[in-house]
Each structure stands twice: as C-alpha cells, then as structure tokens.
Design a protein around this motif. Structure first.
Motif, short mmCIF file in Angstrom:
data_model
loop_
_atom_site.label_atom_id
_atom_site.label_comp_id
_atom_site.label_asym_id
_atom_site.label_seq_id
_atom_site.Cartn_x
_atom_site.Cartn_y
_atom_site.Cartn_z
N ALA A 1 88.39 9.26 19.23
CA ALA A 1 88.24 8.23 20.26
C ALA A 1 86.81 8.21 20.82
N ARG B 1 92.45 7.68 17.85
CA ARG B 1 93.08 6.37 17.72
C ARG B 1 93.40 6.14 16.25
N PRO C 1 94.94 5.42 22.69
CA PRO C 1 94.58 6.80 22.38
C PRO C 1 95.80 7.72 22.32
#
Length: 86
Positions: free
Chosen positions: A27, A61, A82
């Motif tokens: 992420a 992600r 996320p």
C-alpha cells in the motif's frame, strides 16, 4: 472485487471472456509482491489464489487488471481496500 488477505485469494467476474493479472501490492508504494495471471470465461465467477510465499507484515492492496480477449478495449483496473498482513 472481493479480497481476502488470509488466503491471498481474489474473486471477480468478467462480462466477456477476459485476460487478467492479479497482484498484491504494498500500500505504501504500490510495488507488487505477489502475482498471478490467466484467462476467465464470461459471466463466470473466477477465484484466483496468489502464490503462497512469505510477505512482510504491513498494509497491502489487491489489484486486478482486466482486458477483453476479443475486441480488446482499454485495460480495466480494480483495486481493493487496504488489507493488513501480520
């Protein structure tokens, strides 16, 4: 897009026969750490399980990139919220 960090599995459906690339991306910087690619049939629920390799604890992600197999148009990209790996 439905995603699960526990099994690193993503589920999706294509409206037409499609080719896909599924990645698990950090992420923080978007760098992919796991990936799988393949083909999916139209209107069929598709589950893709990423390779079972160790990853560092943190936030990730799932990203799915899709393109139609016939008359390919623009690449479609979907991204999950996320997920946290510990």
């Amino acid at each position: 897009i439905a995603a699960s960090a526990g099994g690193a599995t993503v589920q999706f459906t294509c409206a037409k026969d499609c080719l896909y690339l599924v990645t698990l991306d950090r992420a923080a910087d978007g760098k992919p750490v796991l990936a799988a690619r393949g083909a999916a049939s139209a209107n069929a629920a598709t589950s893709v399980t990423l390779p079972k390799l160790p990853i560092t604890a943190g936030s990730y992600r799932f990203t799915i990139r899709l393109v139609n197999q016939t008359d390919p148009g623009p690449l479609q990209s979907l991204q999950s919220d996320p997920v946290t790996a510990s």
